[in-house]
Design a protein around this motif. Sequence first.
Motif, short mmCIF file in Angstrom:
data_model
loop_
_atom_site.label_atom_id
_atom_site.label_comp_id
_atom_site.label_asym_id
_atom_site.label_seq_id
_atom_site.Cartn_x
_atom_site.Cartn_y
_atom_site.Cartn_z
N ALA A 212 0.84 -1.21 0.00
CA ALA A 212 0.00 0.00 0.00
C ALA A 212 0.87 1.25 0.00
CB ALA A 212 -0.92 -0.01 1.21
N PHE A 213 1.96 1.24 0.79
CA PHE A 213 2.87 2.38 0.81
C PHE A 213 3.51 2.59 -0.55
CE2 PHE A 213 7.28 3.82 1.03
CZ PHE A 213 7.07 5.11 1.49
N ILE A 214 4.05 1.52 -1.12
CA ILE A 214 4.75 1.63 -2.41
C ILE A 214 3.80 2.11 -3.49
CG2 ILE A 214 5.89 0.28 -4.22
CD1 ILE A 214 6.93 -1.51 -1.84
N ARG A 215 2.59 1.56 -3.53
CA ARG A 215 1.61 1.95 -4.54
C ARG A 215 1.24 3.43 -4.39
NH1 ARG A 215 -1.44 -1.92 -3.78
NH2 ARG A 215 -2.88 -1.04 -2.24
N SER A 216 0.99 3.87 -3.16
CA SER A 216 0.59 5.24 -2.91
C SER A 216 1.71 6.21 -3.23
CB SER A 216 0.16 5.39 -1.44
OG SER A 216 -0.19 6.73 -1.14
N PHE A 217 2.91 5.91 -2.73
CA PHE A 217 4.03 6.83 -2.93
C PHE A 217 4.44 6.90 -4.39
CE2 PHE A 217 8.39 8.37 -2.74
CZ PHE A 217 8.27 9.41 -1.84
N ALA A 218 4.46 5.75 -5.07
CA ALA A 218 4.83 5.74 -6.48
C ALA A 218 3.83 6.52 -7.32
CB ALA A 218 4.95 4.30 -6.99
N ALA A 219 2.56 6.41 -6.99
CA ALA A 219 1.54 7.15 -7.74
C ALA A 219 1.69 8.66 -7.53
CB ALA A 219 0.14 6.70 -7.31
N PHE A 220 1.92 9.07 -6.28
CA PHE A 220 2.08 10.51 -5.99
C PHE A 220 3.31 11.08 -6.69
CE2 PHE A 220 4.03 13.87 -3.38
CZ PHE A 220 3.00 14.80 -3.36
N THR A 221 4.41 10.36 -6.65
CA THR A 221 5.67 10.87 -7.19
C THR A 221 5.82 10.62 -8.69
OG1 THR A 221 6.84 8.80 -6.72
CG2 THR A 221 6.83 10.48 -4.98
N HIS A 222 4.89 9.85 -9.28
CA HIS A 222 5.04 9.38 -10.66
C HIS A 222 6.36 8.62 -10.79
CE1 HIS A 222 1.76 11.89 -12.77
NE2 HIS A 222 1.60 12.04 -11.46
N GLY A 223 6.67 7.85 -9.74
CA GLY A 223 7.94 7.15 -9.66
C GLY A 223 7.88 5.75 -10.24
N THR A 224 9.04 5.13 -10.29
CA THR A 224 9.21 3.79 -10.84
C THR A 224 9.90 2.90 -9.81
OG1 THR A 224 9.44 4.71 -13.07
CG2 THR A 224 10.22 2.45 -12.73
N VAL A 225 9.43 1.67 -9.70
CA VAL A 225 10.14 0.69 -8.87
C VAL A 225 11.33 0.20 -9.69
CG1 VAL A 225 10.03 -1.55 -7.73
CG2 VAL A 225 8.07 0.00 -7.62
N THR A 226 12.53 0.62 -9.28
CA THR A 226 13.74 0.25 -10.03
C THR A 226 14.47 -0.93 -9.41
OG1 THR A 226 14.91 2.01 -8.83
CG2 THR A 226 14.10 2.52 -11.04
N GLY A 227 13.94 -1.44 -8.30
CA GLY A 227 14.52 -2.63 -7.69
C GLY A 227 13.56 -3.21 -6.68
N ASP A 228 13.41 -4.53 -6.67
CA ASP A 228 12.56 -5.21 -5.68
C ASP A 228 13.20 -6.56 -5.39
OD1 ASP A 228 10.61 -6.26 -4.06
OD2 ASP A 228 8.93 -5.75 -5.38
N VAL A 229 14.05 -6.57 -4.37
CA VAL A 229 14.79 -7.77 -4.00
C VAL A 229 14.08 -8.40 -2.81
CG1 VAL A 229 17.02 -8.71 -3.27
CG2 VAL A 229 16.94 -6.71 -4.80
N ARG A 230 13.54 -9.59 -3.01
CA ARG A 230 12.74 -10.24 -1.97
C ARG A 230 13.59 -10.94 -0.91
NH1 ARG A 230 6.95 -9.61 -2.64
NH2 ARG A 230 6.78 -8.44 -4.61
N ASP A 231 14.87 -11.18 -1.23
CA ASP A 231 15.72 -11.90 -0.30
C ASP A 231 17.05 -11.17 -0.10
OD1 ASP A 231 16.69 -12.32 -2.82
OD2 ASP A 231 17.01 -14.48 -2.59
N ALA A 232 16.98 -9.86 0.15
CA ALA A 232 18.19 -9.08 0.40
C ALA A 232 18.84 -9.56 1.70
CB ALA A 232 17.85 -7.59 0.50
N PRO A 233 20.18 -9.50 1.80
CA PRO A 233 20.87 -10.01 2.99
C PRO A 233 20.49 -9.23 4.25
CG PRO A 233 22.42 -9.61 1.19
CD PRO A 233 21.11 -9.02 0.78
N GLY A 234 20.10 -9.95 5.29
CA GLY A 234 19.68 -9.32 6.53
C GLY A 234 20.76 -8.51 7.22
N VAL A 235 22.03 -8.80 6.89
CA VAL A 235 23.12 -8.04 7.51
C VAL A 235 22.99 -6.56 7.21
CG1 VAL A 235 24.71 -8.30 5.55
CG2 VAL A 235 25.64 -7.98 7.86
N GLU A 236 22.32 -6.22 6.10
CA GLU A 236 22.15 -4.81 5.74
C GLU A 236 21.27 -4.06 6.75
OE1 GLU A 236 22.37 -5.53 0.87
OE2 GLU A 236 20.54 -4.78 1.79
N ILE A 237 20.46 -4.79 7.51
CA ILE A 237 19.62 -4.16 8.53
C ILE A 237 19.94 -4.72 9.91
CG2 ILE A 237 17.74 -3.52 6.97
CD1 ILE A 237 16.24 -6.05 7.95
N GLY A 238 21.16 -5.23 10.05
CA GLY A 238 21.62 -5.68 11.36
C GLY A 238 21.16 -7.05 11.78
#
Length: 299
Positions: free
Chosen positions: A184-210
């Motif tokens: 819901a956040f991505i859909r809403s924000f992308a519509a407002f900004t006329h933005g594009t999803v340029t990356g969607d990694v479903r299994d990014a390494p958890g070390v990046e967020i501790g």
Amino acid sequence: MLIRTILLAATAVSLLTTVARAGDAQATPAVAVAPQYDTTHVYVAPDDVDRFVGSFIATFGGQTTKQVVADVTPTPSSTTSQLLQTPVGTVSLFGFKTPIPHPFGEERTGYLVTDMDEAVAAARAVGADVIVTPFPDPIGRDAVIQWPGGVNTQIYWHTTPPSYPAFLHVPDNRVYVSADRADAFIRSFAAFTHGTVTGDVRDAPGVEIGVPGATYRRVTLTSDFGRMRVAVTDGHLPYPYGRETTGYAVDDFAGTLAKARAAGVAILIEPIAADGGQSAMVEFPGGYVAEIHAATDKP
């Protein structure tokens, strides 16, 4: 047959979602100006303002505007205010001399818009809440928006349009949301900004967020407002992850960290491998937490 039916249904849902997102964007006006007008809002105690300014400029280069004292909220308040402009990101710095009226201090960024009324209408049309309706400030108008998932953003408009140089590297607006509200956040924000999803990694390494050994979903959104990095998590985050609002891309990663240390910046998380490069978490005098990473050619 059952599997084929499920796949067809899933494809139909995906297509409908894509069409809905495209329709949302087409139904609202484009109100962005350019990424260099995306500012990180930083609040520090008045006694820490000068130390923060010195350390931030020493780390990233750039300059600061003259400090002024103003009322920048719709109710009476007083704060020092100045703009720190660097080649890799801009900070709107506030040192409140009075208690900070709610909900100010909870917004992560400020976005310049071409028309305040159009921007507010567009935000509402894509499912955002306008939690502070437009109000005048000394140089224009402001409002605060809350996106699905509880992310707050301030939008602003200047009576005299500003003119800032383009960034050497566009910073990341770093946002953390739950799996329940991420789409819901991505859909809403992308519509407002006329933005594009340029990356969607479903299994990014958890070390990046501790969280070593785990994975998380990392989404990148790109628009004329700049870059946004969305971390979709379960909220089980060790400090300081989730406290940073901006990720700064630099050409000389080691040299930037050395400058930061020399300027009194605390290195909270020493360099790790993240998203194809190196990343570290730092805390500037006054308590502002930020991420710094080596610039790459990735979008």
